[in-house]
Design a protein around this motif. Structure first.
Motif, PDB file in Angstrom:
ATOM      1  N   ALA A 144       0.823  -1.215   0.000  1.00  0.00           N
ATOM      2  CA  ALA A 144       0.000   0.000   0.000  1.00  0.00           C
ATOM      3  C   ALA A 144       0.853   1.260   0.000  1.00  0.00           C
ATOM      4  N   LEU A 145       1.945   1.278   0.762  1.00  0.00           N
ATOM      5  CA  LEU A 145       2.791   2.473   0.817  1.00  0.00           C
ATOM      6  C   LEU A 145       3.613   2.652  -0.457  1.00  0.00           C
ATOM      7  N   ALA A 146       4.173   1.553  -0.961  1.00  0.00           N
ATOM      8  CA  ALA A 146       4.974   1.664  -2.190  1.00  0.00           C
ATOM      9  C   ALA A 146       4.109   2.090  -3.366  1.00  0.00           C
ATOM     10  N   GLN A 147       2.865   1.617  -3.417  1.00  0.00           N
ATOM     11  CA  GLN A 147       1.958   2.042  -4.479  1.00  0.00           C
ATOM     12  C   GLN A 147       1.690   3.540  -4.418  1.00  0.00           C
ATOM     13  N   ARG A 148       1.837   4.130  -3.238  1.00  0.00           N
ATOM     14  CA  ARG A 148       1.621   5.566  -3.055  1.00  0.00           C
ATOM     15  C   ARG A 148       2.896   6.381  -3.247  1.00  0.00           C
ATOM     16  N   GLY A 149       3.986   5.726  -3.586  1.00  0.00           N
ATOM     17  CA  GLY A 149       5.217   6.434  -3.891  1.00  0.00           C
ATOM     18  C   GLY A 149       6.187   6.578  -2.741  1.00  0.00           C
ATOM     19  N   HIS A 150       5.899   5.953  -1.581  1.00  0.00           N
ATOM     20  CA  HIS A 150       6.823   6.025  -0.462  1.00  0.00           C
ATOM     21  C   HIS A 150       7.974   5.046  -0.658  1.00  0.00           C
ATOM     22  N   LEU A 151       9.107   5.350  -0.046  1.00  0.00           N
ATOM     23  CA  LEU A 151      10.268   4.465  -0.075  1.00  0.00           C
ATOM     24  C   LEU A 151      10.133   3.489   1.090  1.00  0.00           C
ATOM     25  N   VAL A 152      10.041   2.187   0.787  1.00  0.00           N
ATOM     26  CA  VAL A 152       9.693   1.190   1.795  1.00  0.00           C
ATOM     27  C   VAL A 152      10.713   0.063   1.810  1.00  0.00           C
ATOM     28  N   ARG A 153      11.145  -0.289   3.014  1.00  0.00           N
ATOM     29  CA  ARG A 153      11.948  -1.495   3.188  1.00  0.00           C
ATOM     30  C   ARG A 153      11.303  -2.366   4.247  1.00  0.00           C
ATOM     31  N   VAL A 154      11.253  -3.677   3.979  1.00  0.00           N
ATOM     32  CA  VAL A 154      10.763  -4.661   4.939  1.00  0.00           C
ATOM     33  C   VAL A 154      11.969  -5.411   5.489  1.00  0.00           C
ATOM     34  N   VAL A 181       1.643 -14.078  -3.006  1.00  0.00           N
ATOM     35  CA  VAL A 181       0.871 -13.028  -3.666  1.00  0.00           C
ATOM     36  C   VAL A 181       1.265 -11.658  -3.130  1.00  0.00           C
ATOM     37  N   LEU A 182       1.301 -11.518  -1.813  1.00  0.00           N
ATOM     38  CA  LEU A 182       1.597 -10.213  -1.216  1.00  0.00           C
ATOM     39  C   LEU A 182       3.062  -9.823  -1.404  1.00  0.00           C
ATOM     40  N   GLY A 183       3.965 -10.798  -1.341  1.00  0.00           N
ATOM     41  CA  GLY A 183       5.374 -10.486  -1.563  1.00  0.00           C
ATOM     42  C   GLY A 183       5.617  -9.991  -2.981  1.00  0.00           C
ATOM     43  N   ALA A 184       4.991 -10.647  -3.963  1.00  0.00           N
ATOM     44  CA  ALA A 184       5.145 -10.215  -5.351  1.00  0.00           C
ATOM     45  C   ALA A 184       4.562  -8.827  -5.557  1.00  0.00           C
ATOM     46  N   ALA A 185       3.418  -8.549  -4.911  1.00  0.00           N
ATOM     47  CA  ALA A 185       2.798  -7.230  -5.056  1.00  0.00           C
ATOM     48  C   ALA A 185       3.664  -6.143  -4.455  1.00  0.00           C
ATOM     49  N   ALA A 186       4.269  -6.428  -3.295  1.00  0.00           N
ATOM     50  CA  ALA A 186       5.125  -5.431  -2.648  1.00  0.00           C
ATOM     51  C   ALA A 186       6.336  -5.099  -3.514  1.00  0.00           C
ATOM     52  N   VAL A 187       6.978  -6.134  -4.037  1.00  0.00           N
ATOM     53  CA  VAL A 187       8.166  -5.915  -4.878  1.00  0.00           C
ATOM     54  C   VAL A 187       7.779  -5.198  -6.170  1.00  0.00           C
ATOM     55  N   ALA A 188       6.649  -5.596  -6.769  1.00  0.00           N
ATOM     56  CA  ALA A 188       6.205  -4.948  -8.004  1.00  0.00           C
ATOM     57  C   ALA A 188       5.909  -3.474  -7.786  1.00  0.00           C
ATOM     58  N   ALA A 189       5.449  -3.134  -6.586  1.00  0.00           N
ATOM     59  CA  ALA A 189       5.148  -1.729  -6.283  1.00  0.00           C
ATOM     60  C   ALA A 189       6.399  -0.919  -5.981  1.00  0.00           C
ATOM     61  N   GLY A 190       7.527  -1.607  -5.738  1.00  0.00           N
ATOM     62  CA  GLY A 190       8.780  -0.895  -5.502  1.00  0.00           C
ATOM     63  C   GLY A 190       9.355  -1.059  -4.115  1.00  0.00           C
ATOM     64  N   ALA A 191       8.722  -1.855  -3.253  1.00  0.00           N
ATOM     65  CA  ALA A 191       9.249  -2.075  -1.907  1.00  0.00           C
ATOM     66  C   ALA A 191      10.449  -3.019  -1.967  1.00  0.00           C
ATOM     67  N   GLU A 192      11.355  -2.852  -1.028  1.00  0.00           N
ATOM     68  CA  GLU A 192      12.510  -3.739  -0.903  1.00  0.00           C
ATOM     69  C   GLU A 192      12.271  -4.659   0.287  1.00  0.00           C
ATOM     70  N   ILE A 193      12.555  -5.959   0.112  1.00  0.00           N
ATOM     71  CA  ILE A 193      12.424  -6.914   1.207  1.00  0.00           C
ATOM     72  C   ILE A 193      13.808  -7.448   1.535  1.00  0.00           C
ATOM     73  N   GLY A 194      14.253  -7.186   2.770  1.00  0.00           N
ATOM     74  CA  GLY A 194      15.553  -7.657   3.230  1.00  0.00           C
ATOM     75  C   GLY A 194      15.376  -8.871   4.125  1.00  0.00           C
ATOM     76  N   PHE A 195      15.848 -10.030   3.688  1.00  0.00           N
ATOM     77  CA  PHE A 195      15.680 -11.259   4.462  1.00  0.00           C
ATOM     78  C   PHE A 195      16.829 -11.450   5.444  1.00  0.00           C
ATOM     79  N   GLY A 196      16.560 -12.214   6.489  1.00  0.00           N
ATOM     80  CA  GLY A 196      17.578 -12.510   7.490  1.00  0.00           C
ATOM     81  C   GLY A 196      18.017 -11.292   8.277  1.00  0.00           C
ATOM     82  N   THR A 197      17.130 -10.302   8.426  1.00  0.00           N
ATOM     83  CA  THR A 197      17.504  -9.073   9.125  1.00  0.00           C
ATOM     84  C   THR A 197      16.475  -8.719  10.198  1.00  0.00           C
ATOM     85  N   THR A 198      16.961  -8.094  11.255  1.00  0.00           N
ATOM     86  CA  THR A 198      16.112  -7.602  12.325  1.00  0.00           C
ATOM     87  C   THR A 198      16.732  -6.332  12.900  1.00  0.00           C
TER      88      THR A 198
END
Length: 377
Positions: free
Chosen positions: A22-32, A110-127
């Motif tokens: 939702a945030l990436a679709q609105r143009g925000h810079l997002v990292r998970v 489904v949700l992971g693909a949508a997030a990446v397609a919208a421009g969000a970055e997903i960082g695995f193995g991080t906290t």
């Protein structure tokens, strides 16, 4: 807000990925920041009621969810031997379907693909390892050694939320209800075309939930001691022993459960953060703030509602603190209502004494709750 925000989401579960999209679709810079190595989605299946599907429509992924799952619109109530007692049509929110069952891994994909397609970055193995909020932004160091400054940090990190502990210490540790959920995926029986709930005495209830054309899951809730864990060599037999009084489709499903490793066991706990869900520019959402028992199947729905409403609140407010205040004002009453009625249903089904307030909620009941929750969120 006209200026794009930098947002860090701690947790890549259902709520976190919904917010990222939702945030990436609105143009925000997002990292998970996701602690797991991939979006493997623990568990079996999940029910998406109409309000959750309405969120999926807003994100543009409704068709993907329906294609990956099993759409249904009627709740069937059976007695223990499998005789049908009632068929209850489920309500719809606007133009969303009534319900969808879906495997958890499929929904994560489904949700992971949508997030990446919208421009969000997903960082695995991080906290998050370090966090400092100066009022104008949040300096965060992650376990991969990277440090960055964010306008907002959102904790969608589940019922055991490390971020909640960082904000509030041990004040809101999960509270075990005394009951646990047993679930296992089995082939779908042709007659199971929606949730089939079989009720026995006050110690047993079983549900069959279709999640694809080929699959459904058998779920059952029982009182269990806090330190109980299924025997890894005979978990399937322990489940069958608990459901020995059931016949019909439940008994048939049990004949397909032959692998103890396929049985998923989880204790049912609850979390209620009674203080504000945000501290400065750090906010908790979903199960991190208000985990409920699963008795009206709304836990994940509350998380995705939280996510979409937070994105909408950031759209409408002049700054982040104002957005967080407006968001919580909208979300807390609805999330607490869900938590309270879910806990009341648990107590009713197990013969536990209820309060006068819970008795009023029980007059609404599970069918009535569905009609309440298709109202706008």
């Amino acid at each position: 807000m006209a200026t794009p925000l930098r947002v860090l989401i701690h947790g890549g579960g259902i709520g976190g990925l919904t917010l990222a999209t939702a945030l990436a679709q609105r143009g925000h810079l997002v990292r998970v920041a996701e602690l797991r190595g991939e979006l493997d989605a623990l568990g079996v299946g999940i029910i998406q009621p109409s309000n959750a599907l309405h969120v999926m429509r807003e994100l543009g992924v409704l068709d993907d969810c329906l294609a990956a799952g099993f759409e249904w619109d009627t709740l069937t109530i059976n007695d223990p031997v499998g005789n049908t007692l009632a068929k209850i049509p489920q309500p719809r929110m606007a133009d969303a379907p009534a319900c969808n069952g879906i495997p958890r891994p499929a929904l994560a994909a489904v949700l992971g693909a949508a997030a990446v397609a919208a421009g969000a970055e997903i960082g695995f193995g991080t906290t998050i390892t370090e966090l400092a909020d100066d009022g104008e932004g949040v300096e965060v160091t992650l376990s991969d050694g990277s440090t960055a400054r964010w306008d907002l940090v959102v904790g969608f990190d589940g019922i055991g939320s490390p971020l909640r502990q960082r904000l509030y210490g041990e004040r809101y540790a999960p509270e075990y209800t005394g009951f646990a959920n047993w679930r296992v995926t089995v082939p779908r029986q042709s007659e199971v075309r929606g949730v089939v709930m079989s009720t026995g005495d006050r110690t047993a209830k079983a549900l069959l939930t279709p999640i694809t054309e080929e699959l459904m899951y058998l779920g059952a809730v029982f009182a269990e001691s806090e330190d109980f864990r299924p025997d890894p060599e005979r978990a399937h037999q322990q489940l069958a022993e608990r459901l020995a009084a059931f016949g019909g489709p439940v008994a048939e499903a049990l004949t397909r459960v032959t692998d103890p490793a396929a049985v998923v066991y989880s204790r049912i706990s609850q979390v209620t953060v009674e203080e504000p869900w945000s501290v400065g520019r750090v906010v908790l959402a979903g199960d991190a703030a208000h985990a409920s028992t699963p008795h009206i199947a709304q836990g994940a729905a509350m998380a995705v509602e939280d996510a979409l409403v937070l994105a909408q609140s950031l759209d409408a407010a002049e700054d982040v603190p104002a957005a967080l205040a407006a968001w919580e004002a909208r979300r807390r009453p609805r999330a607490m209502w869900v938590q309270n009625i879910s806990r009341a249903v648990l107590k009713q089904e197990t013969g536990t004494p209820t309060t006068p307030e819970e008795d009023e909620l029980l007059k609404v009941g599970i069918p009535g709750a569905a009609h309440v929750l298709v109202q706008p969120y």
